[in-house]
Design an enzyme around this catalytic site. Structure first.
Site, PDB file in Angstrom:
ATOM      1  N   ASP A 213      -4.630  -5.609  -1.666  1.00 19.67           N
ATOM      2  CA  ASP A 213      -4.476  -4.782  -0.455  1.00 19.67           C
ATOM      3  C   ASP A 213      -5.083  -3.407  -0.717  1.00 19.67           C
ATOM      4  OD1 ASP A 213      -1.792  -4.788  -2.169  1.00 19.67           O
ATOM      5  OD2 ASP A 213      -2.109  -2.789  -1.381  1.00 19.67           O
ATOM      6  N   ASP A 215      -3.473  -0.515  -0.336  1.00 19.70           N
ATOM      7  CA  ASP A 215      -2.371   0.435  -0.347  1.00 19.70           C
ATOM      8  C   ASP A 215      -2.273   1.055   1.059  1.00 19.70           C
ATOM      9  OD1 ASP A 215      -0.221   1.266  -1.987  1.00 19.70           O
ATOM     10  OD2 ASP A 215      -1.091   3.259  -2.125  1.00 19.70           O
TER      11      ASP A 215
HETATM   12  N1  LIG Z   1      -0.215  -1.374  -2.941  1.00 25.84           N
HETATM   13  C1  LIG Z   1       0.457  -1.719  -4.022  1.00 25.84           C
HETATM   14  N2  LIG Z   1       1.239  -0.804  -4.661  1.00 25.84           N
HETATM   15  C2  LIG Z   1       1.904  -1.156  -5.802  1.00 25.84           C
HETATM   16  N3  LIG Z   1       1.889  -2.372  -6.320  1.00 25.84           N
HETATM   17  C3  LIG Z   1       1.141  -3.312  -5.726  1.00 25.84           C
HETATM   18  N4  LIG Z   1       0.922  -4.595  -6.018  1.00 25.84           N
HETATM   19  C4  LIG Z   1       0.093  -5.101  -5.104  1.00 25.84           C
HETATM   20  N5  LIG Z   1      -0.239  -4.160  -4.183  1.00 25.84           N
HETATM   21  C5  LIG Z   1       0.404  -3.026  -4.554  1.00 25.84           C
END
Ligand SMILES: Nc1ncnc2[nH]cnc12
Ligand SMILES: CSC[C@H]1O[C@H](OP(=O)(O)O)[C@H](O)[C@@H]1O
Length: 295
Positions: A213, A215
């Site tokens: 992703d 974030d």
């Molecule tokens: N955006 C994110 N922040 C922290 N850990 C994750 N693991 C997968 N995506 C994450």
């Protein structure tokens, strides 16, 4: 400890989505006890193309443990007790850069540790040691993993900084932007103190960070959800299993101790005088530091 002529034992720590390794011969789940408490799960031991491999699902089978509840010391200690000499850590991460989209793999080589609720060292009162973390991952493993990723045509970057956050909540927008301004590339909740402890235990450590992703900093993706992550995770996990299969024969090629020095860091790290060392600590550290303590 692997000496000249003794083949390596590859440890794989599987993160979110990677709870098993298929295709192992002589496969057996084995409970290994640790003086540091309970590890995440039993160890899956077996052979891949004749190479010994030991697998640990980081969050336990069925993903029952949250990042702050992981017993990182017990996890590294049991891998060492099982004879592991090098660790491939596989993790789901959020991306902090537009050019690292979901599905991209990053061979992490640096960390910023923002965790605050974890035991971060095997050493302490009665046996003090300071190891170098300037280069927290093993460049030899990185080289082999990069070659395997190229062979599989998996988009990847060699090198990147992983911001380790405590979690379990995802970041606020202000945090996400701050980590970007610090030059971090990916974010996750588990590689610290795992990498620190692997170094103390004289194990080579490489981290394969699989982007799931963007974030929350990205204007088109302003919330991270587990639902969205899981969609990408399944595809990433399949690629991770292919990566292990492609990387293991390359790693099996080593016939001497790691040329980078990972297997010898304690030669110059322990500072406590011989006569002041705590016998209980020496006992507890019999696997992690046995090579130097029993010399
Ligand atoms: N955006 C994110 N922040 C922290 N850990 C994750 N693991 C997968 N995506 C994450
Ligand atoms: C399922 S999203 C958050 C979760 O995934 C990552 O775990 P791992 O590093 O073990 O793959 C992240 O660090 C969080 O623990």
């Amino acid at each position: 400890m692997s000496e000249a002529g003794v083949p390596p034992v590859i440890g794989v720590i599987g993160g979110s989505g990677v709870y098993d390794i298929e295709g192992l011969k002589k496969r057996e789940w084995r409970e290994v006890a640790s003086p540091f408490g309970k590890p995440s799960d039993a160890l899956l031991c077996g052979e891949l193309d004749g190479q010994r491999l030991v697998f640990l699902p980081r969050h336990g089978r069925g993903h029952v443990l949250s990042p702050s509840d992981l017993n990182f010391r017990a996890n590294i200690d049991v891998l060492k007790r099982a004879g592991v000499t090098e660790i491939l850590s596989v993790s789901a991460v959020g991306s902090l850069r537009e050019d690292l989209p979901p599905g991209h793999f990053v061979l992490v080589d640096q960390f910023l540790d923002r965790t605050f609720k974890r035991e971060t060292s095997f050493f302490g009162e009665g046996l003090v040691a300071h190891v170098s973390l300037a280069h927290p991952t093993c460049s030899r493993l990185g080289r082999h993993l990069a070659a395997a990723l190229s062979e599989l045509s998996i988009p990847h970057s060699r090198g990147g900084t992983y911001l380790a956050m405590e979690g379990p909540q995802f970041s606020t927008l202000a945090e996400s932007n701050l980590y970007r301004s610090w030059g971090c590339d990916v974010i996750g909740m588990t590689n610290m103190p795992e990498a620190k402890l692997a170094r103390e235990a004289e194990l080579c450590y490489a981290s394969v960070a699989m982007v799931t992703d963007y974030d929350c900093w990205h204007p088109d993706h302003d919330h991270v959800t587990v639902e969205a992550i899981v969609k990408v995770l399944m595809d990433n996990a399949e690629k991770a299993r292919a990566l292990v299969r492609a990387a293991v024969p390359r790693l099996a090629d080593r016939t001497a101790v790691c040329e980078v020095g990972c297997h010898r860091v304690l030669d110059t790290a322990i500072i406590t005088a011989q006569e002041k060392r705590d016998p209980a600590m020496l006992d507890k550290l019999s696997a992690v530091a046995g090579r130097v303590l029993n010399a």
